[in-house]
Design a protein around this motif. Sequence first.
Motif, short mmCIF file in Angstrom:
data_model
loop_
_atom_site.label_atom_id
_atom_site.label_comp_id
_atom_site.label_asym_id
_atom_site.label_seq_id
_atom_site.Cartn_x
_atom_site.Cartn_y
_atom_site.Cartn_z
N ASN A 15 0.84 -1.19 0.00
CA ASN A 15 0.00 0.00 0.00
C ASN A 15 0.88 1.24 0.00
N VAL A 16 0.57 2.15 -0.92
CA VAL A 16 1.38 3.34 -1.11
C VAL A 16 0.49 4.57 -1.22
N ASP A 17 1.10 5.73 -1.06
CA ASP A 17 0.45 6.98 -1.42
C ASP A 17 0.93 7.34 -2.82
N VAL A 18 -0.02 7.49 -3.74
CA VAL A 18 0.31 7.77 -5.14
C VAL A 18 0.32 9.28 -5.33
N VAL A 19 1.48 9.82 -5.70
CA VAL A 19 1.65 11.27 -5.77
C VAL A 19 2.37 11.67 -7.05
N GLY A 20 2.37 12.98 -7.31
CA GLY A 20 3.12 13.52 -8.43
C GLY A 20 4.26 14.38 -7.95
N PRO A 21 5.01 15.00 -8.86
CA PRO A 21 6.21 15.77 -8.51
C PRO A 21 5.98 17.25 -8.21
N VAL A 22 4.74 17.73 -8.32
CA VAL A 22 4.46 19.15 -8.09
C VAL A 22 4.64 19.50 -6.61
N CYS A 23 5.11 20.71 -6.36
CA CYS A 23 5.40 21.13 -4.99
C CYS A 23 4.14 21.61 -4.27
N GLU A 24 3.24 20.70 -4.05
CA GLU A 24 2.00 20.90 -3.30
C GLU A 24 1.64 19.60 -2.62
N SER A 25 1.22 19.67 -1.37
CA SER A 25 0.77 18.44 -0.69
C SER A 25 -0.49 17.88 -1.32
N VAL A 82 -9.09 18.72 -19.98
CA VAL A 82 -9.57 20.11 -20.09
C VAL A 82 -9.18 20.96 -18.88
N MET A 83 -8.81 20.32 -17.77
CA MET A 83 -8.39 21.06 -16.59
C MET A 83 -6.87 21.20 -16.52
N SER A 84 -6.16 20.71 -17.51
CA SER A 84 -4.70 20.76 -17.47
C SER A 84 -4.20 22.20 -17.39
N SER A 85 -3.06 22.37 -16.74
CA SER A 85 -2.43 23.68 -16.65
C SER A 85 -0.91 23.50 -16.73
N GLY A 86 -0.20 24.62 -16.74
CA GLY A 86 1.26 24.58 -16.76
C GLY A 86 1.87 24.89 -15.42
N TYR A 87 1.11 24.63 -14.34
CA TYR A 87 1.62 24.94 -12.99
C TYR A 87 2.97 24.28 -12.75
N ASN A 88 3.82 24.97 -11.99
CA ASN A 88 5.22 24.57 -11.76
C ASN A 88 6.03 24.59 -13.05
N SER A 89 5.54 25.38 -14.03
CA SER A 89 6.19 25.47 -15.35
C SER A 89 6.39 24.08 -15.96
N ARG A 90 5.33 23.28 -15.87
CA ARG A 90 5.34 21.96 -16.49
C ARG A 90 4.64 22.04 -17.85
N ASP A 91 5.06 21.17 -18.75
CA ASP A 91 4.42 21.12 -20.06
C ASP A 91 2.96 20.71 -19.91
N ILE A 92 2.12 21.19 -20.83
CA ILE A 92 0.75 20.70 -20.93
C ILE A 92 0.79 19.49 -21.84
N ILE A 93 0.36 18.36 -21.33
CA ILE A 93 0.67 17.07 -21.96
C ILE A 93 -0.20 16.80 -23.18
N PRO A 94 0.27 15.94 -24.07
CA PRO A 94 -0.48 15.65 -25.30
C PRO A 94 -1.69 14.77 -25.08
N GLU A 95 -2.55 14.77 -26.10
CA GLU A 95 -3.69 13.87 -26.15
C GLU A 95 -3.56 13.03 -27.42
N VAL A 96 -3.92 11.75 -27.29
CA VAL A 96 -3.73 10.79 -28.37
C VAL A 96 -5.04 10.04 -28.60
N MET A 97 -5.42 9.88 -29.86
CA MET A 97 -6.60 9.09 -30.21
C MET A 97 -6.15 7.78 -30.86
N ILE A 98 -6.71 6.68 -30.39
CA ILE A 98 -6.42 5.36 -30.95
C ILE A 98 -7.64 4.87 -31.72
N SER A 99 -7.41 4.48 -32.96
CA SER A 99 -8.44 3.87 -33.79
C SER A 99 -7.88 2.58 -34.36
#
Length: 445
Positions: free
Chosen positions: A366-376, A407-424
């Motif tokens: 069991n773990v806490d799943v987190v990201g690298p942004v500087c916010e708890s 649609v809620m993505s942002s560049g907070y912490n000067s991070r890239d806004i990530i791509p979207e991919v469609m699979i057909s």
Amino acid sequence: MTTLLTEQIYYDNNQLQIEACSISSIAEQIPTPFYCYSKARLLTNITHCKEAFENYGIDIHYAMKANSNLHILRLMNQQGLGVDMVSAGEMRRAEAAGIPANRMIFSGVGKSETELRQAIETGICQFNVESAEELALLASLMNEYTRPVNIALRVNPNVAVDTHKHITTGTKGNKFGIEATQTLSLFRQYADHPLLNMNGLAMHIGSQICDTAPYHQAISRLLELVNILEAEGMKVSSLDLGGGFGIDYGDGQKLSFEAVAKTIAEATTDFNGKVVIEPGRSLIADAGVLVSRVNYVKQAEPRSFLILDAAMNDLMRPALYQAIHPLVAANTTDYDSNAQSSELKSSELKSSELNSSELKRSELMNVDVVGPVCESTDTFARDYPVSSRTKAGDLMVFLCTGAYCSVMSSGYNSRDIIPEVMISNDEIQIIRQRITQDDLMKFEV
């Protein structure tokens, strides 16, 4: 037990697939993190929705705020759906996707004068008006135009729903809609306006609703207003009943299209006019995943941290309203050679049956799943079970991220806004390129 995998998103020989592509093969071509959608799953959802509602003559307008990517909007248009918009930006996107103005409904509690003018000039089919002040502004603007506009007053029916407090919209104290008595007063006041066609009532009681009872109650309250108005000689020819149909995020709770369609049809049997619904999440959510990679498994007390390369700026819902998105491994070969995937359980998700055989409890940590942004608050899940063999570099996948995520993505912490991919099938198409810091800094010169 509830399965979140589908015919389009499934395990094959320990590899998580989207249609004919493995997540691992997609990640070899596109750096993580990224959003990925199944075109076939989206089309399946649209088909099921149309079969349920169109049998009763109910019009479907996709709620664009769930996911407004142009490629997705074009698919909605090709399937004959209208759209529900909440900003001039969404209206511009709908136009770019080829959606005709007569299939656009403009909702939203704070439309600006500029937005109202743009919508009037575009010739949209309906304004869902949310206040006396907005209606007065529209009336004054119409002095400059000759073509009438259709108005539906959005009623706040004061119906409680069992959902998160941040996504309830139809109870007293919410900023949305107009109280019933004031609705009647406004309808009467503007009934004879030459360019405001006061011909509709609208509602939206919240999101992620998994019970038909609140819809029945709210529709009944709208119909009480219809009866009062029509008894006074005013005609209500349109009912917009919103969306909010809940999907399964792993706890088995959802609201089927068939169930809500039947409820609406039964409740509106005696209504002689057009009925509209506005689904968003229920069309697109389970068609999307967020693919991420493990940066570190950080040893700590009381639990280790699974630190991903995705963060709250990529997936805001957990931080915003404590949403849980089930997390699975893209490749389970190293975890259990005999299993096609793993069954994950948590106190938040009760049980999520994601495959035909589960990892032994001794093989879970069991773990806490987190990201690298500087916010708890950059935390996706706490005390969450993953394979004890999970290591840096492993691909992990959040399920049901097609709605209210990219649609809620942002560049907070000067991070890239990530791509979207469609699979057909086996085709991989980037439908939104990565927006890098170099791209963003061009606007700061």
